[in-house]
Design an enzyme around this catalytic site. Structure first.
Site, mmCIF file in Angstrom:
data_model
loop_
_atom_site.group_PDB
_atom_site.id
_atom_site.type_symbol
_atom_site.label_atom_id
_atom_site.label_comp_id
_atom_site.label_asym_id
_atom_site.label_seq_id
_atom_site.Cartn_x
_atom_site.Cartn_y
_atom_site.Cartn_z
ATOM 1 N N CYS A 1 0.857 -1.188 0.000
ATOM 2 C CA CYS A 1 0.000 0.000 0.000
ATOM 3 C C CYS A 1 0.890 1.234 0.000
ATOM 4 C CB CYS A 1 -0.909 0.009 1.234
ATOM 5 S SG CYS A 1 -1.966 1.478 1.338
ATOM 6 N N CYS B 1 -1.629 3.158 -5.569
ATOM 7 C CA CYS B 1 -2.216 1.982 -4.925
ATOM 8 C C CYS B 1 -1.624 0.685 -5.470
ATOM 9 C CB CYS B 1 -3.733 2.007 -5.131
ATOM 10 S SG CYS B 1 -4.594 0.569 -4.484
#
Length: 242
Positions: free
Chosen positions: A85, A201
């Site tokens: 992430c 992301c």
């Protein structure tokens, strides 16, 4: 050639260790969390209790367990440690100090590099899972001047947001691709000084090719970063001819 076992290491050949959020989603090929994404073995390790909510709310109470998990990966023989992430940037500096191997927890670490290669007057376009939480704190932790970036988010999308933020556990990849491409095209349309795109992301690399085809720009993501570091920690010999 003589080989010597390392104390405490039970298997070998996984150069990249990947710290995983405590998050439920189907990780498709191209996603950081799918081992078939890579042309080399990787080693995964869950950071228990470290949720996406805790990351984007800048909750650093999980730092100890994160460092412990990183040290376990180091002991198990990986040569460098990443994560799944971009918001792991919150912990980049502390984890890098805690182990003796390279740490590159966030795709955002590429932002200063990209900014340097596109020229002073241009901007890096960043597509984030949740742009309303991606503030100066995260950019400071990767030494990026936020004024050199344009950030757009997918938090209000119909298809990405339910699985990518709310953890519904299912999604239609083709529909998500359409949302990511639409976000990229609109961002570039509104900002002609964007000369490269960074997908923040870890679930967005599967759509990098479509984004590039739609915009004509260089596209960076978690996988460009992981492949780059892999080639630094596992060098190859060259064979050819003159």
């Amino acid at each position: 050639m003589i080989y010597t076992a390392r104390k405490g290491q039970m298997n070998y050949g996984e150069a990249i260790g990947i710290l995983l959020l405590d998050f439920v989603a189907p990780f498709i090929p191209g996603d950081v969390g799918n081992a078939s994404t890579y042309n080399y073995p990787v080693r995964y390790k869950l950071v228990k209790g470290l949720t996406f909510d805790r990351l984007f709310n800048k909750d650093k109470s999980a730092l100890d367990i994160l460092i412990q998990t990183a040290k376990e990966l180091e002991k198990e023989g990986v040569r460098a440690i990443t994560a799944d992430c971009g918001f792991f940037a919150l912990f980049q500096k502390e984890v890098a100090e805690a182990v003796d191997i390279p740490v590159f927890l966030s795709s955002l670490l590429q932002a200063p590099f990209i900014s340097n290669i596109i020229g002073e007057k241009n901007k890096v376009g960043i597509i984030s899972a949740k742009s309303d939480s991606l503030d100066k704190t995260f950019f400071d932790n990767v030494n990026m001047d936020m004024s050199k970036a344009i950030v757009v988010g997918l938090e209000d999308t119909e298809h990405f947001a339910p699985f990518g933020i709310e953890e519904t556990g299912t999604f239609d990849s083709k529909l998500v691709e359409g949302e990511v491409v639409a976000a990229a095209k609109e961002m570039v349309k509104q900002n002609s000084d964007i000369k490269a795109i960074l997908l923040e992301c870890s679930m967005l690399p599967p759509y990098g090719k479509a984004v590039q085809e739609a915009t004509g720009l260089p596209v960076f993501d978690f996988i460009t970063m992981i492949d780059y570091v892999f080639t630094a920690v596992v060098k190859k010999r060259y064979h050819g001819f003159l």
